[in-house]
Design a protein around this motif. Structure first.
Motif, mmCIF file in Angstrom:
data_model
loop_
_atom_site.group_PDB
_atom_site.id
_atom_site.type_symbol
_atom_site.label_atom_id
_atom_site.label_comp_id
_atom_site.label_asym_id
_atom_site.label_seq_id
_atom_site.Cartn_x
_atom_site.Cartn_y
_atom_site.Cartn_z
ATOM 1 N N LEU A 171 -2.655 -84.636 -70.221
ATOM 2 C CA LEU A 171 -1.500 -84.396 -69.192
ATOM 3 C C LEU A 171 -0.238 -85.306 -69.802
ATOM 4 C CD1 LEU A 171 -3.488 -84.317 -65.987
ATOM 5 C CD2 LEU A 171 -2.399 -82.624 -67.154
ATOM 6 N N LEU A 172 -0.668 -86.352 -70.065
ATOM 7 C CA LEU A 172 0.214 -87.349 -70.659
ATOM 8 C C LEU A 172 0.961 -86.803 -71.869
ATOM 9 C CD1 LEU A 172 -1.177 -90.869 -70.557
ATOM 10 C CD2 LEU A 172 0.377 -89.817 -69.079
ATOM 11 N N ALA A 173 0.307 -86.187 -72.663
ATOM 12 C CA ALA A 173 1.091 -85.553 -74.062
ATOM 13 C C ALA A 173 1.963 -84.137 -73.207
ATOM 14 C CB ALA A 173 -0.006 -84.760 -74.861
ATOM 15 N N GLY A 174 1.590 -83.663 -72.076
ATOM 16 C CA GLY A 174 2.285 -82.605 -71.469
ATOM 17 C C GLY A 174 3.777 -83.093 -71.043
ATOM 18 N N ALA A 187 1.888 -91.844 -57.159
ATOM 19 C CA ALA A 187 2.893 -90.706 -57.061
ATOM 20 C C ALA A 187 2.498 -89.409 -56.618
ATOM 21 C CB ALA A 187 3.739 -90.542 -58.247
ATOM 22 N N LYS A 188 2.964 -88.546 -56.022
ATOM 23 C CA LYS A 188 2.268 -87.472 -55.442
ATOM 24 C C LYS A 188 2.056 -86.431 -56.635
ATOM 25 C CE LYS A 188 6.352 -84.537 -53.896
ATOM 26 N NZ LYS A 188 6.614 -83.885 -55.342
ATOM 27 N N ASP A 189 2.584 -86.222 -57.488
ATOM 28 C CA ASP A 189 2.231 -85.365 -58.708
ATOM 29 C C ASP A 189 2.558 -85.788 -59.865
ATOM 30 O OD1 ASP A 189 4.957 -84.676 -59.112
ATOM 31 O OD2 ASP A 189 4.714 -82.937 -57.678
ATOM 32 N N HIS A 190 2.265 -85.318 -61.010
ATOM 33 C CA HIS A 190 2.529 -85.803 -62.487
ATOM 34 C C HIS A 190 3.896 -85.913 -62.754
ATOM 35 C CE1 HIS A 190 -1.672 -85.473 -62.822
ATOM 36 N NE2 HIS A 190 -1.887 -84.114 -63.124
ATOM 37 N N GLY A 191 4.641 -84.860 -62.454
ATOM 38 C CA GLY A 191 6.220 -84.949 -62.424
ATOM 39 C C GLY A 191 6.704 -86.229 -62.028
ATOM 40 N N GLU A 192 6.336 -86.506 -60.732
ATOM 41 C CA GLU A 192 6.941 -87.419 -60.015
ATOM 42 C C GLU A 192 6.528 -88.937 -60.441
ATOM 43 O OE1 GLU A 192 7.296 -87.771 -55.536
ATOM 44 O OE2 GLU A 192 6.519 -89.712 -55.772
ATOM 45 N N SER A 193 5.356 -88.904 -61.046
ATOM 46 C CA SER A 193 4.761 -90.028 -61.590
ATOM 47 C C SER A 193 5.794 -90.408 -62.970
ATOM 48 C CB SER A 193 3.239 -90.040 -62.247
ATOM 49 O OG SER A 193 2.437 -89.862 -61.222
ATOM 50 N N PHE A 194 5.919 -89.291 -63.831
ATOM 51 C CA PHE A 194 6.902 -89.531 -64.829
ATOM 52 C C PHE A 194 8.243 -90.109 -64.535
ATOM 53 C CE2 PHE A 194 9.429 -88.119 -68.240
ATOM 54 C CZ PHE A 194 8.923 -88.658 -69.561
ATOM 55 N N LEU A 195 8.788 -89.528 -63.515
ATOM 56 C CA LEU A 195 9.905 -89.765 -62.830
ATOM 57 C C LEU A 195 10.082 -91.291 -62.619
ATOM 58 C CD1 LEU A 195 12.748 -88.718 -61.982
ATOM 59 C CD2 LEU A 195 11.885 -88.385 -59.757
ATOM 60 N N LEU A 205 8.120 -93.488 -64.221
ATOM 61 C CA LEU A 205 8.411 -93.996 -65.482
ATOM 62 C C LEU A 205 9.621 -94.003 -66.063
ATOM 63 C CD1 LEU A 205 6.330 -95.383 -67.635
ATOM 64 C CD2 LEU A 205 6.279 -93.142 -68.580
ATOM 65 N N GLU A 206 10.413 -93.014 -65.950
ATOM 66 C CA GLU A 206 11.713 -92.631 -66.590
ATOM 67 C C GLU A 206 12.620 -93.610 -65.891
ATOM 68 O OE1 GLU A 206 12.619 -88.644 -66.078
ATOM 69 O OE2 GLU A 206 13.466 -88.338 -68.187
ATOM 70 N N THR A 207 12.594 -93.655 -64.522
ATOM 71 C CA THR A 207 13.756 -94.426 -63.760
ATOM 72 C C THR A 207 13.358 -96.032 -63.917
ATOM 73 O OG1 THR A 207 12.490 -94.225 -61.519
ATOM 74 C CG2 THR A 207 14.229 -92.470 -62.418
ATOM 75 N N GLY A 208 12.419 -96.361 -64.758
ATOM 76 C CA GLY A 208 12.139 -97.764 -64.709
ATOM 77 C C GLY A 208 11.287 -98.399 -63.738
ATOM 78 N N ARG A 209 10.874 -97.619 -62.818
ATOM 79 C CA ARG A 209 10.018 -98.171 -61.741
ATOM 80 C C ARG A 209 8.739 -98.967 -61.974
ATOM 81 N NH1 ARG A 209 11.827 -96.612 -55.843
ATOM 82 N NH2 ARG A 209 13.819 -96.235 -56.262
ATOM 83 N N ALA A 210 8.171 -98.305 -63.188
ATOM 84 C CA ALA A 210 6.966 -98.610 -63.714
ATOM 85 C C ALA A 210 7.204 -98.565 -65.099
ATOM 86 C CB ALA A 210 5.842 -97.406 -63.291
ATOM 87 N N VAL A 211 6.553 -99.506 -65.756
ATOM 88 C CA VAL A 211 6.203 -99.630 -67.007
ATOM 89 C C VAL A 211 5.449 -98.753 -67.994
ATOM 90 C CG1 VAL A 211 7.084 -102.037 -67.392
ATOM 91 C CG2 VAL A 211 4.744 -101.389 -67.231
ATOM 92 N N ALA A 212 4.337 -98.362 -67.060
ATOM 93 C CA ALA A 212 3.473 -97.434 -67.676
ATOM 94 C C ALA A 212 2.900 -96.441 -66.753
ATOM 95 C CB ALA A 212 2.320 -97.959 -68.443
ATOM 96 N N PHE A 213 2.530 -95.262 -67.452
ATOM 97 C CA PHE A 213 1.841 -94.161 -66.574
ATOM 98 C C PHE A 213 0.335 -93.985 -67.079
ATOM 99 C CE2 PHE A 213 2.474 -89.262 -65.831
ATOM 100 C CZ PHE A 213 1.344 -89.108 -64.929
ATOM 101 N N MET A 214 -0.500 -94.233 -66.236
ATOM 102 C CA MET A 214 -1.958 -94.017 -66.571
ATOM 103 C C MET A 214 -2.201 -92.489 -66.039
ATOM 104 S SD MET A 214 -5.334 -95.986 -65.862
ATOM 105 C CE MET A 214 -6.857 -95.567 -66.521
ATOM 106 N N MET A 215 -2.885 -91.778 -67.137
ATOM 107 C CA MET A 215 -3.466 -90.562 -66.680
ATOM 108 C C MET A 215 -4.385 -89.934 -67.780
ATOM 109 S SD MET A 215 -3.581 -88.162 -64.291
ATOM 110 C CE MET A 215 -3.055 -89.332 -63.505
#
Lengths: 244, 248, 298
Positions: free
Chosen positions: C202-205, C178-186, C188-198
């Protein structure tokens, strides 16, 4: 072949055609003339419904063209039309210009359509130009091709809308000659033109219209020697002695 | 500037398997071309249909095409991409959503979204070119074709469109180039096309200038070849005798 | 050779980057101009970002300001002016190199590739790369990701690690960049990915910003450790010593704990979320033994 029964056409407030009653019999050549803006181009375009009419009937070979149920495409396939500005298809060769409609509309076989096209090109004296493109031809040649294109559909009637008005003077003769040959072959023709020489020599009848009304309809000899209306007299004075 | 130049960076290992950075550029170029070409074919077909619709006498059909153009031309491309990628899938039925979001390879779903986005966006632009091309033709062409007994579809098929497309080859060429450039939006939803691979190379190797120089070069060569190709096409379909048609 | 490369360079960047003369060191430059330019980020929360004022704030900004304090004292320049210059992940290295920015303290990982371009201060933070996932996802550690969709942010070490795991361990994951952390989390949130590695911090943020933070969990054994450092121009030992000394002093005095607590264990602007991210054992070790090496060199 063509009959106008009380045809009217209004364009907004303008009464373009005013109670036209006119007949063109099979094999007849009728020249329509009149001052510019008189409605003569509109009149000829109503025959194949490139222009609609507001009221009245136009019968072409037993079909009322103003009837909404009439299949216009079928009608138009039977009526040849030659434009002032030729309107050849610039992206197609001369041969393809002529064969396009026979093949696409009549479902004619390509070889047969081409053989017929070559025949027609010979008739208009342009067989050697069959592979040329319109932009490579002179105006007179283009108009002859346009006539051949109209004939390729084997029409019952040919309509000419000022076929020589856009031509240089030295090219007018070649086009008129083709039209004359066509008339002699027995084609039914309706011709809007200012070429009074052609009218006198070839036409069976001359129709004079002004302000959307038919003012005179007579044999050429009668029309040219003894026009009955003042406006026709004035028109003739202008077209016959343009330099005055 | 004390920048550490290293043009050999493209042949160095990326640290992933036995890939070198150049492999990333090749893969990126592949995706760029795959996105742009497929989207272009759809845009051209859809744009032609819409362009014709805009010139039809039928008010409803031309209204639909006009509304389409206004919508897709005036919403920024990036916004459209996010709509296609994040919003549209959520409108699908439950089962299709699961398929699109989870079962489908994410590269594939990103690819589909980008292609749809670029195709629908570019179609609006192609539509306008086709419309102007048709409207630039003399009315006599339609009249002549009608007088020969052609139906309206035949008029378009045989007389108007062949001429209109010849006229609009130059503006279409620039739309064609644009779709290649616009395909870089794919990097924003994780499709590793050329720009994404360039940024990644820059980030991982810290040889930013080399990476962007190579990308510039690739885009340049790509665009030049496309322009040459379109120029060749224009010559090939040129009508003899017409001014400005490129042929004799 | 150098001359040729410069020629190419100017051709390549089209004169975009002016080449200043660096016969003088950064300290001389600061003395002469009375100004120091600090590079900052716009959304590296809570390291370096813009919130309610035009001035950047954050953990790394505080550290940079401590360096400035030391410069004021060492150079006897109480009126030293500080200029802030926004950088992105793409511009931060060239802007340091060409003299626009004197010191960049943000969230920049110290690694070998970058060491060829710039010098790093002693480490100012240490992260581990881990996973953010829904508590109910069943993902506990990296092996659970086999055959799943995993998102990470483009251009990060995590991206490289994930792709390497695929290549070397045949995990068959689908890696989404994803292009930035916000989009990565999106994603994850929308179910496109089961996990976000970072990076764990930043994950805590991202977790803290979520609508329901309690739904999410940071998990998995760290796959790598990375040390963040401040960047400065290469080959300027006098300036580097000043920077390093300032940071070491923070560590020695324990003042770092105050700064850390302010940004990682208290509510921070703009949304006043608390990251609740206690200091990791790795960072504690770094504070004991400060180093300007990258984690891979240790």
């Amino acid at each position: 072949m063509i009959r106008f029964n009380s045809v009217h056409k209004w364009f907004k407030d303008l009464h373009v055609l005013n109670d036209i009653n006119l007949e063109v019999k099979a094999g007849e050549v009728v020249v329509v003339c009149g001052p510019s803006g008189s409605g003569k181009s509109t009149l000829i375009r109503t025959v194949n419904q490139l222009e609609t009419i507001s009221q009245g009937e136009i019968w072409v070979d037993g079909v009322n063209v103003a009837d909404p149920k009439t299949d216009l495409n079928a009608l138009r396939a039977e009526v040849g039309f030659v434009f002032q500005h030729f309107n050849l298809y610039p992206h197609l060769s001369v041969l393809d210009n002529i064969t396009l409609s026979p093949i696409q509309v009549k479902g004619m076989d390509k070889a047969a359509a081409e053989a017929r096209a070559v025949q027609l090109l010979e008739k208009v004296g342009l067989a050697h130009k069959k592979d040329a493109f319109p932009a490579q031809l002179s105006g007179g040649q283009q108009q002859r091709v346009a006539i051949a294109r109209g004939l390729a559909m084997d029409p019952r009637v040919m309509l000419f809308d000022e076929p020589t008005s856009a031509l240089d003077p030295e090219m007018i003769g070649e086009v008129l000659k083709v039209m004359k040959d066509l008339a002699l072959s027995g084609m039914t023709m309706m011709v809007v033109t200012h070429e009074m020489g052609f009218a006198r020599e070839v036409a069976d009848r001359v129709v004079f219209i002004d302000h959307g009304q038919v003012l005179e309809s007579a044999a050429p000899a009668e029309f040219f020697s003894a026009p009955r209306t003042e406006r026709a007299q004035q028109f003739l004075r202008q077209v016959l002695t343009p330099m005055r | 500037m004390n920048y550490h130049w290293d043009w050999a960076v493209f042949f160095k290992s990326t640290g992933i398997g036995d890939e070198i950075y150049l492999d990333w550029f090749v893969a990126g170029l592949g995706w760029t071309v795959a996105v742009a070409l497929v989207a272009w074919c759809i845009a051209l077909a859809l744009g032609a249909v819409l362009g014709v619709m805009r010139t039809l006498p039928n008010k409803a059909l031309s209204g639909v095409a006009t509304a389409y153009v206004e919508l897709f031309r005036n919403v920024p491309l990036l916004v459209q991409l996010f709509v296609w990628y994040f919003l549209v899938p959520d409108l699908l039925p439950e089962r299709a959503q699961v398929w699109f979001k989870q079962e489908l390879n994410p590269t594939t779903s990103a690819y589909l979204s980008v292609v749809a986005c670029l195709a629908f966006f570019t179609a609006a632009r192609v539509c306008e070119q086709v419309r102007t091309g048709i409207q630039a033709l003399p009315r006599g062409q339609t009249m002549a074709a009608m007088a020969m007994g052609f139906s309206l579809p035949q008029v378009y098929r045989h007389v108007l469109l062949p001429q209109a497309f010849r006229i609009i080859i130059p503006p279409l060429t620039s739309e064609f180039l644009n779709i290649f450039k616009n395909s870089s939006v794919a990097s924003l939803i994780g499709l590793m096309e050329l720009l994404a691979q360039t940024k990644q190379t820059a980030e991982f190797s810290a040889n930013l200038f080399e990476a962007f120089t190579l990308a510039t070069l690739i885009y340049f060569v790509l665009n030049m070849s496309l322009m040459k190709g379109m120029g060749w096409l224009e010559k090939r379909v040129a009508v003899p005798g017409l001014i400005g048609s490129g042929g004799k | 050779m150098r001359f040729h490369q410069k020629l190419i360079a100017s051709a390549v960047v089209g004169g975009l980057l002016v080449t200043p003369a660096f016969a003088e060191g950064t300290l001389d430059k600061i003395k002469k101009t009375g100004t120091i330019t600090l590079g900052h980020r716009d959304s590296s929360i809570p390291f370096s970002y813009l919130a309610n004022s035009p001035q950047p704030i954050g953990y790394s900004v505080d550290i940079a300001n401590k360096v400035v304090d030391k410069l004021k004292k060492d150079l006897n320049m109480p009126n030293l002016q500080v200029k802030y210059n926004l950088v992105t992940s793409q511009t931060r290295i060239p802007l340091v190199q060409n003299g626009t920015v004197d010191l960049e303290c943000g969230s920049t990982t110290n690694n070998l590739e970058r060491q060829r371009q710039v010098d790093f201060s002693v480490g100012i933070f240490e992260i581990g790369t881990r996973l953010l996932t829904k508590k109910t996802s069943g993902v506990k550690d990296f092996p659970d990701l086999k055959g799943k969709n995993v998102v990470t942010t483009a251009g990060t070490t995590s991206e490289r690690l994930l792709k390497s795991m695929n290549a070397e361990q045949g995990l068959g994951m689908n890696v989404i960049s994803a292009k930035d952390h916000g989009e990565s989390f999106l994603m994850l949130e929308t179910g496109r990915a089961v996990a976000f590695m970072m990076d764990d911090v930043l994950l805590a943020g991202e977790m803290a910003k979520a609508k329901r933070p309690a739904d999410w969990v940071v998990t998995g054994k760290p796959q790598s450790f990375e040390i963040y450092g401040c960047m400065m121009r290469k080959g300027d030992p006098a300036f580097k010593k000043t920077v390093d000394d300032a940071i070491r002093a923070l560590y020695k005095s324990g003042e770092i704990n105050k700064i850390y607590a302010k940004w990682f264990q208290s509510p921070v602007p703009p949304k006043n979320v608390n990251l609740n991210f206690p200091m990791s054992p790795e960072f504690k070790k770094l504070i004991q033994n400060p180093t300007d090496k990258s984690a891979e060199q240790m």
